[in-house]
Scaffold this motif. Sequence first.
Motif, PDB file in Angstrom:
ATOM      1  N   THR A 185      -2.747   7.323  -2.077  1.00 19.14           N
ATOM      2  CA  THR A 185      -2.984   7.877  -3.409  1.00 19.14           C
ATOM      3  C   THR A 185      -2.899   9.394  -3.357  1.00 19.14           C
ATOM      4  O   THR A 185      -3.441  10.022  -2.445  1.00 19.14           O
ATOM      5  N   ASN A 226      -3.151  -3.555   1.801  1.00 19.85           N
ATOM      6  CA  ASN A 226      -2.434  -4.237   0.719  1.00 19.85           C
ATOM      7  C   ASN A 226      -3.404  -4.896  -0.262  1.00 19.85           C
ATOM      8  O   ASN A 226      -3.163  -4.895  -1.470  1.00 19.85           O
ATOM      9  N   PHE A 273       0.815  -1.211   0.000  1.00 17.16           N
ATOM     10  CA  PHE A 273       0.000   0.000   0.000  1.00 17.16           C
ATOM     11  C   PHE A 273       0.848   1.260   0.000  1.00 17.16           C
ATOM     12  O   PHE A 273       1.837   1.364   0.713  1.00 17.16           O
ATOM     13  N   LYS A 274       0.437   2.219  -0.813  1.00 19.22           N
ATOM     14  CA  LYS A 274       0.965   3.584  -0.796  1.00 19.22           C
ATOM     15  C   LYS A 274      -0.239   4.500  -0.927  1.00 19.22           C
ATOM     16  O   LYS A 274      -1.103   4.267  -1.782  1.00 19.22           O
ATOM     17  N   ALA A 314      -4.665  -2.182  -2.397  1.00 23.30           N
ATOM     18  CA  ALA A 314      -3.621  -1.794  -3.355  1.00 23.30           C
ATOM     19  C   ALA A 314      -3.600  -2.770  -4.528  1.00 23.30           C
ATOM     20  O   ALA A 314      -3.464  -2.355  -5.682  1.00 23.30           O
ATOM     21  N   GLU A 315      -3.755  -4.056  -4.248  1.00 22.88           N
ATOM     22  CA  GLU A 315      -3.814  -5.059  -5.318  1.00 22.88           C
ATOM     23  C   GLU A 315      -4.984  -4.792  -6.256  1.00 22.88           C
ATOM     24  O   GLU A 315      -4.875  -4.991  -7.465  1.00 22.88           O
ATOM     25  N   LYS A 354      -6.199  -1.893  -6.810  1.00 25.89           N
ATOM     26  CA  LYS A 354      -6.021  -0.527  -7.322  1.00 25.89           C
ATOM     27  C   LYS A 354      -7.123   0.424  -6.847  1.00 25.89           C
ATOM     28  O   LYS A 354      -7.592   1.294  -7.583  1.00 25.89           O
TER      29      LYS A 354
END
Length: 192
Positions: free
Chosen positions: A10, A155, A7-8, A158-159, A161
């Motif tokens: 947005t 996470n 994760f980052k 994040a996968e 999106k």
Amino acid sequence: MTERVEFKPTSIDDLSSQYDVIIIGAGSTGLTSALELTELGKKVVVLEKMEKPGGNSMRASSGMNAAETAIQRHEGIIDSYESFYEDTYKGGGKQNDVEMLKYFTSHADSAVEWLKEHDVVLDEITLTGGMSVKRAHRPSSAPAIGGYLIHQLLNKLAEEKVPVVCGATVREIDRGDNHQFKVDFTDAQGDR
């Protein structure tokens, strides 16, 4: 198998102009809702006011209480929704919302299973205050459930999106006549 993505947050600049669902708050409820809605085909964005996601869920340390779970059966623990209800009702000073408590105690096991299906494995069980049997589910791989739960859910998002914007201040939510929502917010830098 999907490649593991870390994760980052947005950037506001990376948001699109249209979403089916806007979730305000990146605690466990917001993140699980975002993941479930994404799996149902909705385009989702999560807006979090803090600089880091997680909210009060990050403070959870003991475990997630549930009765009649697979791990309890595996450990030979005899439990029931009724016993879970009674322990929780008593622990709440008998002031609980009875209907909500009945729903919670009879559905918590499906939440533990849903998390497992999403690689959030609560494979250890312990006894904590107010329980008549071991009922607090937690990961054996992490010291506290809160951080583990949030990290794993982020996470997974994040996968998929799913954008998660941190430091976002929501100022107004406007529901237009065409049943679309417009959210007025700024990020920590004051951008919109």
